[in-house]
Scaffold this motif. Structure first.
Motif, PDB file in Angstrom:
ATOM      1  N   GLU A   1       0.829  -1.216   0.000  1.00 39.17           N
ATOM      2  CA  GLU A   1       0.000   0.000   0.000  1.00 39.17           C
ATOM      3  C   GLU A   1       0.864   1.267   0.000  1.00 39.17           C
ATOM      4  O   GLU A   1       0.595   2.217  -0.730  1.00 39.17           O
ATOM      5  N   GLU A   2       1.884   1.264   0.830  1.00 37.21           N
ATOM      6  CA  GLU A   2       2.755   2.449   0.927  1.00 37.21           C
ATOM      7  C   GLU A   2       3.582   2.618  -0.344  1.00 37.21           C
ATOM      8  O   GLU A   2       3.759   3.733  -0.837  1.00 37.21           O
ATOM      9  N   ILE A   3       4.091   1.513  -0.862  1.00 39.14           N
ATOM     10  CA  ILE A   3       4.922   1.584  -2.073  1.00 39.14           C
ATOM     11  C   ILE A   3       4.095   2.123  -3.251  1.00 39.14           C
ATOM     12  O   ILE A   3       4.560   2.934  -4.046  1.00 39.14           O
ATOM     13  N   ARG A   4       2.851   1.706  -3.335  1.00 44.63           N
ATOM     14  CA  ARG A   4       1.990   2.168  -4.435  1.00 44.63           C
ATOM     15  C   ARG A   4       1.675   3.657  -4.337  1.00 44.63           C
ATOM     16  O   ARG A   4       1.435   4.308  -5.352  1.00 44.63           O
ATOM     17  N   LYS A   5       1.662   4.196  -3.111  1.00 50.40           N
ATOM     18  CA  LYS A   5       1.423   5.639  -2.974  1.00 50.40           C
ATOM     19  C   LYS A   5       2.530   6.420  -3.680  1.00 50.40           C
ATOM     20  O   LYS A   5       2.286   7.484  -4.244  1.00 50.40           O
ATOM     21  N   VAL A   6       3.740   5.898  -3.632  1.00 51.76           N
ATOM     22  CA  VAL A   6       4.848   6.572  -4.313  1.00 51.76           C
ATOM     23  C   VAL A   6       4.802   6.253  -5.814  1.00 51.76           C
ATOM     24  O   VAL A   6       4.905   7.139  -6.656  1.00 51.76           O
ATOM     25  N   HIS A   7       4.616   4.992  -6.125  1.00 56.77           N
ATOM     26  CA  HIS A   7       4.615   4.538  -7.527  1.00 56.77           C
ATOM     27  C   HIS A   7       3.616   5.320  -8.377  1.00 56.77           C
ATOM     28  O   HIS A   7       3.915   5.736  -9.495  1.00 56.77           O
ATOM     29  N   GLN A   8       2.418   5.577  -7.823  1.00 60.29           N
ATOM     30  CA  GLN A   8       1.379   6.222  -8.641  1.00 60.29           C
ATOM     31  C   GLN A   8       1.719   7.664  -9.007  1.00 60.29           C
ATOM     32  O   GLN A   8       1.211   8.199  -9.984  1.00 60.29           O
ATOM     33  N   PHE A   9       2.601   8.281  -8.201  1.00 57.50           N
ATOM     34  CA  PHE A   9       2.981   9.661  -8.526  1.00 57.50           C
ATOM     35  C   PHE A   9       4.383   9.749  -9.110  1.00 57.50           C
ATOM     36  O   PHE A   9       4.867  10.833  -9.408  1.00 57.50           O
ATOM     37  N   ASN A  10       5.025   8.615  -9.233  1.00 60.02           N
ATOM     38  CA  ASN A  10       6.359   8.605  -9.828  1.00 60.02           C
ATOM     39  C   ASN A  10       6.242   8.228 -11.302  1.00 60.02           C
ATOM     40  O   ASN A  10       6.481   9.052 -12.194  1.00 60.02           O
ATOM     41  N   THR A  11       5.805   7.004 -11.583  1.00 57.00           N
ATOM     42  CA  THR A  11       5.656   6.579 -12.984  1.00 57.00           C
ATOM     43  C   THR A  11       4.188   6.370 -13.343  1.00 57.00           C
ATOM     44  O   THR A  11       3.869   6.156 -14.500  1.00 57.00           O
ATOM     45  N   PHE A  12       3.335   6.327 -12.357  1.00 54.67           N
ATOM     46  CA  PHE A  12       1.908   5.993 -12.452  1.00 54.67           C
ATOM     47  C   PHE A  12       1.693   4.560 -12.919  1.00 54.67           C
ATOM     48  O   PHE A  12       1.223   3.717 -12.170  1.00 54.67           O
ATOM     49  N   SER A  13       2.012   4.240 -14.178  1.00 57.95           N
ATOM     50  CA  SER A  13       1.865   2.852 -14.600  1.00 57.95           C
ATOM     51  C   SER A  13       2.889   2.552 -15.682  1.00 57.95           C
ATOM     52  O   SER A  13       3.542   3.461 -16.190  1.00 57.95           O
ATOM     53  N   ILE A  14       3.010   1.284 -16.006  1.00 59.59           N
ATOM     54  CA  ILE A  14       4.138   0.809 -16.826  1.00 59.59           C
ATOM     55  C   ILE A  14       3.637   0.346 -18.190  1.00 59.59           C
ATOM     56  O   ILE A  14       2.505  -0.119 -18.337  1.00 59.59           O
ATOM     57  N   ASN A  15       4.537   0.435 -19.160  1.00 56.12           N
ATOM     58  CA  ASN A  15       4.303   0.044 -20.552  1.00 56.12           C
ATOM     59  C   ASN A  15       3.348  -1.145 -20.712  1.00 56.12           C
ATOM     60  O   ASN A  15       3.666  -2.267 -20.324  1.00 56.12           O
ATOM     61  N   ARG A  16       2.192  -0.874 -21.304  1.00 52.46           N
ATOM     62  CA  ARG A  16       1.130  -1.877 -21.292  1.00 52.46           C
ATOM     63  C   ARG A  16       1.327  -3.081 -22.226  1.00 52.46           C
ATOM     64  O   ARG A  16       1.176  -4.227 -21.794  1.00 52.46           O
TER      65      ARG A  16
END
Ligand code: GLN
Length: 381
Positions: free
Chosen positions: A251-266
């Motif tokens: 949960e905590e890691i995703r809080k950063v991930h969503q504002f860093n890269t948001f999501s990855i090459n689909r």
């Protein structure tokens, strides 16, 4: 205008520096770790397929469900781990983002983070950017083991995280079950987190078993495990990795991930999900790289280098005693210029730049190129 650097002592990473130098001099590049051979045609076809079918918009923030499910199945097959793909797996922009995100999410100013040196060069800067304090421990010579008794003595109330890395870049050593037992006694009853960088999980030789944190459910409860498809499927340019952690940490890691890269090459995520269905694609890697390790080590016998044993990763260390008496940084540059082979100087992995007169070779290269490099380094009378 005055810029106050947050990383005043950091320059450009040695991987970029040496790859650039290799290109400038037309040298064989055994420095930065990446293969010089192709990704499996089937995997490339799958990517093409998903691009053509229109999977070209944002992926879900946490990673496409098919890929997270495929990763969970793989961890069950390989490590007997039972993971919830929705709450414990996050797809990231390479393991580097996973490592950075875990540290950014969980390290507060003043927290101490124990790392073992020589260490991969991204840990220290990530810790410092979060206001954390790097507490480096030197791996013990000659075989780069962890001195757990020394670690136990140094743990304080401020110790928040211990970063381990096995198979280990740059030394090619691996952690054994006794290491994990020692770690267990140190963290028991504390709030210490474990960041386990396992990007070379499948590159482990001589029949040895990879002691993933995922095999130790009690340790996993306080761990973040980072892994990478770049290493496993010879596609370091794709930048797809993932973080596995229990739900509260995820949960905590995703809080950063969503504002860093948001999501990855689909499209790449969908392709990897399909490709993972065939376990041979990753189970044969150990043999593939062990053969290259042996070929390179044998070819290097005719050179003045003393090759050190590599138990895992696609790296091998070497001492260069009889060659020019330069420090390792100067030597790596000299070798690139004068012998046409680029390598990584080991001092780049020490916060105090210790010079052991040791350099790192990457053997994730075609046999021809490895033999050509060894030939260029042959003893000259
Ligand atoms: N992990 C690779 C290595 O150790 C390099 C990664 C990078 O260039 N950032 O060589």
């Amino acid at each position: 205008m005055t810029i106050r650097s947050k990383l005043p002592t950091v320059g450009t990473t040695i991987f970029t520096v040496m790859s650039r130098l290799a290109a400038e001099h037309g040298a064989i590049n055994l420095s930065q770790g990446f293969p010089n051979y192709e990704v499996d045609q089937r995997l490339k076809d799958l990517v093409n397929h998903y691009v053509q079918r229109g999977f070209n918009q944002y992926a879900p923030m946490t990673g496409v469900p098919e890929l997270r499910e495929a990763i969970a199945r793989k961890k069950e097959i390989v490590y007997g781990a039972s993971l919830d793909p929705d709450r414990e797996i996050t797809v990231t922009n390479g393991a580097t983002e996973a490592i950075y995100g875990a540290i950014a999410a969980l390290i507060h100013p003043g927290d101490e983070v124990i790392i073992f040196e020589p260490a991969y060069d991204s840990y220290g800067p990530a810790i410092r950017l979060s206001g954390g304090k790097v507490v480096p421990f030197r791996l013990l010579s000659p075989d780069y083991r962890i001195d757990w008794a020394a670690v136990r003595q140094r743990v304080t109330d401020r110790t928040r995280m211990i970063i381990i890395n096995s198979p280990h870049n740059p030394t090619g050593t691996t952690l054994k079950s006794a290491d994990l037992e020692a770690l267990r006694t140190i963290v028991a009853g504390t709030d210490i987190l474990i960041l386990s960088d396992e990007v070379y999980q499948h590159l482990i030789f001589d029949g040895e078993r990879h002691e993933s944190i995922l095999r130790y459910p009690d340790l996993y409860q306080r761990a973040i495990v980072t892994m990478s498809f770049g290493k496993t499927f010879h596609a370091t340019g794709w930048r797809i990795g993932y973080a596995i952690a229990p739900p509260v940490l995820t949960e905590e890691i995703r809080k950063v991930h969503q504002f860093n890269t948001f999501s990855i090459n689909r499209p790449l995520q969908h392709a990897l999900a399909d490709y993972l269905a065939e376990p041979d694609h990753y189970l044969q890697l150990a043999d593939f790289f062990q053969r290259k390790r042996d070929l390179f080590a044998a070819a290097m016998q005719d050179t003045p280098f003393e090759m050190l044993h590599s138990s895992g990763t696609y790296f091998m260390l070497a001492r260069y005693r009889d060659l020019p008496a330069l420090d390792d940084q100067a030597f790596a540059r000299w070798l690139t210029r004068e012998r046409g082979v680029a390598v990584i100087p080991m001092s780049s992995f020490y916060s105090d730049e210790t010079d052991e007169k040791i350099i790192r070779f990457c053997f994730a290269k075609t046999d021809d190129l490895l033999l050509e490099a060894a030939n260029q380094l042959k003893r000259r009378s």
